[in-house]
Scaffold this motif. Sequence first.
Motif, PDB file in Angstrom:
ATOM      1  N   ALA A  55       0.529  -1.263  -0.184  1.00  0.00           N
ATOM      2  CA  ALA A  55      -0.266   0.012  -0.601  1.00  0.00           C
ATOM      3  C   ALA A  55       1.114   1.426   0.137  1.00  0.00           C
ATOM      4  CB  ALA A  55      -0.874   0.040   1.082  1.00  0.00           C
ATOM      5  N   VAL A  56       1.924   1.653   0.811  1.00  0.00           N
ATOM      6  CA  VAL A  56       2.669   1.968   0.360  1.00  0.00           C
ATOM      7  C   VAL A  56       3.553   2.330  -0.534  1.00  0.00           C
ATOM      8  CG1 VAL A  56       4.594   3.610   2.146  1.00  0.00           C
ATOM      9  CG2 VAL A  56       2.901   2.973   2.807  1.00  0.00           C
ATOM     10  N   VAL A  57       3.898   1.041  -1.327  1.00  0.00           N
ATOM     11  CA  VAL A  57       5.020   1.326  -2.174  1.00  0.00           C
ATOM     12  C   VAL A  57       3.775   1.734  -3.486  1.00  0.00           C
ATOM     13  CG1 VAL A  57       6.199   0.348  -3.935  1.00  0.00           C
ATOM     14  CG2 VAL A  57       6.917   0.158  -0.968  1.00  0.00           C
ATOM     15  N   PHE A  58       2.638   1.681  -3.833  1.00  0.00           N
ATOM     16  CA  PHE A  58       1.935   1.665  -4.930  1.00  0.00           C
ATOM     17  C   PHE A  58       0.930   2.546  -4.677  1.00  0.00           C
ATOM     18  CE2 PHE A  58       3.663  -2.456  -5.482  1.00  0.00           C
ATOM     19  CZ  PHE A  58       4.495  -2.393  -7.112  1.00  0.00           C
ATOM     20  N   ASP A  59       0.819   2.865  -3.768  1.00  0.00           N
ATOM     21  CA  ASP A  59      -0.151   4.058  -3.082  1.00  0.00           C
ATOM     22  C   ASP A  59       0.089   5.581  -2.648  1.00  0.00           C
ATOM     23  OD1 ASP A  59      -2.699   5.696  -2.050  1.00  0.00           O
ATOM     24  OD2 ASP A  59      -3.893   3.509  -3.066  1.00  0.00           O
ATOM     25  N   TYR A  60       0.698   4.726  -1.359  1.00  0.00           N
ATOM     26  CA  TYR A  60       1.424   6.441  -0.990  1.00  0.00           C
ATOM     27  C   TYR A  60       2.702   7.521  -1.216  1.00  0.00           C
ATOM     28  CZ  TYR A  60      -2.077   5.000   3.003  1.00  0.00           C
ATOM     29  OH  TYR A  60      -3.663   5.174   3.577  1.00  0.00           O
ATOM     30  N   ARG A  61       3.266   6.693  -1.643  1.00  0.00           N
ATOM     31  CA  ARG A  61       4.280   7.032  -1.860  1.00  0.00           C
ATOM     32  C   ARG A  61       5.098   6.619  -3.796  1.00  0.00           C
ATOM     33  NH1 ARG A  61       4.274   9.279   1.552  1.00  0.00           N
ATOM     34  NH2 ARG A  61       5.203   9.829   3.313  1.00  0.00           N
ATOM     35  N   GLY A  62       3.562   6.074  -4.748  1.00  0.00           N
ATOM     36  CA  GLY A  62       3.340   5.879  -6.104  1.00  0.00           C
ATOM     37  C   GLY A  62       4.851   6.571  -6.712  1.00  0.00           C
ATOM     38  N   TYR A  63       4.864   7.709  -6.697  1.00  0.00           N
ATOM     39  CA  TYR A  63       5.523   8.621  -6.625  1.00  0.00           C
ATOM     40  C   TYR A  63       7.223   7.884  -7.111  1.00  0.00           C
ATOM     41  CZ  TYR A  63       6.044  13.223  -9.445  1.00  0.00           C
ATOM     42  OH  TYR A  63       7.686  13.435 -10.834  1.00  0.00           O
ATOM     43  N   ASP A  64       7.084   7.580  -5.910  1.00  0.00           N
ATOM     44  CA  ASP A  64       9.192   6.966  -5.647  1.00  0.00           C
ATOM     45  C   ASP A  64       9.420   5.566  -6.598  1.00  0.00           C
ATOM     46  OD1 ASP A  64       9.671   9.285  -4.350  1.00  0.00           O
ATOM     47  OD2 ASP A  64       9.477   7.563  -1.788  1.00  0.00           O
ATOM     48  N   THR A  65       8.118   5.384  -7.008  1.00  0.00           N
ATOM     49  CA  THR A  65       7.962   3.790  -7.495  1.00  0.00           C
ATOM     50  C   THR A  65       8.076   3.950  -8.776  1.00  0.00           C
ATOM     51  OG1 THR A  65       6.515   3.126  -5.821  1.00  0.00           O
ATOM     52  CG2 THR A  65       7.082   1.835  -7.867  1.00  0.00           C
ATOM     53  N   LEU A  66       7.443   5.111  -8.819  1.00  0.00           N
ATOM     54  CA  LEU A  66       7.529   5.731 -10.833  1.00  0.00           C
ATOM     55  C   LEU A  66       9.697   6.081 -10.684  1.00  0.00           C
ATOM     56  CD1 LEU A  66       6.509   6.465 -13.191  1.00  0.00           C
ATOM     57  CD2 LEU A  66       6.289   9.135 -12.611  1.00  0.00           C
ATOM     58  N   GLY A  67       9.807   6.835 -10.454  1.00  0.00           N
ATOM     59  CA  GLY A  67      11.246   6.587  -9.873  1.00  0.00           C
ATOM     60  C   GLY A  67      11.953   5.503  -9.740  1.00  0.00           C
TER      61      GLY A  67
END
Lengths: 92, 152
Positions: A55-67
């Motif tokens: 949930a954190v990786v793909f939702d709350y911090r999705g922008y980081d995962t995009l990086g």
Amino acid sequence: MLRKVAIGLTLIAFGVMFFAAAVTIRPFGEPPSAMDDYIIEHSQQETGANNAVSAVVFDYRGYDTLGEATILFAAATAVVMLFRKRKDEASD
Amino acid sequence: MSKIVRTVAKLLTPAILLFGLYVIMHGHITPGGGFQGGAVFASGVALLIVAFGAGRVEQFLKEHQLSMLESGGGLLFIGLAFAGLATAFFYNFLVGSPIFGHVPAFGPNPGDIWTGGTIPLMNVAVGMKVIAGLSAIVLVMALASSKQGEDE
């Protein structure tokens, strides 16, 4: 000689910094903000995912995962560009 | 590689690839996700390359297929991120909808796959990206080194 002194001073400085970080670390289970508890309490309701890490990786911090995905894309592109077989080199 | 290595690789590779896909598909329920499962899958491909040689693997796994898969995963990921733009970038717009829309009760409740909103789809997208990216890196480097070895 000067080199050894410089290396020693650097090591001592790093040791002091790590020691300071180790003694000022927060005790286990006491997060510095309310955000940790917020995610534990609300992530299932807000994102529907039972896995709070996802949930954190793909939702709350999705922008980081995009990086992260962009870094992987750039790495794969660079490696394929460097190592691929070229037709004009095949005759060499 | 020797016959022992090839036999063991034949036995192990299906299990490794299936486990990688499982980790990707269940990223929103169990530990893991797109990155981790993709790395597991790509390690299976690396085992195949070590056991059978890069040339033989390349007959089944072409470089342009891998780049297509990687670009498709990236487009799916960024498309899902933009699809929630009505509220916010990366907004989870599928929660409560018929697709992956179950909202689980608070606390541990294992086995409810139909949850997570866009998270399972994003896991699949990132998994495609990581599978293709890491496999392409390993395969292309192995191909280049094996060709160099033939030349010398």
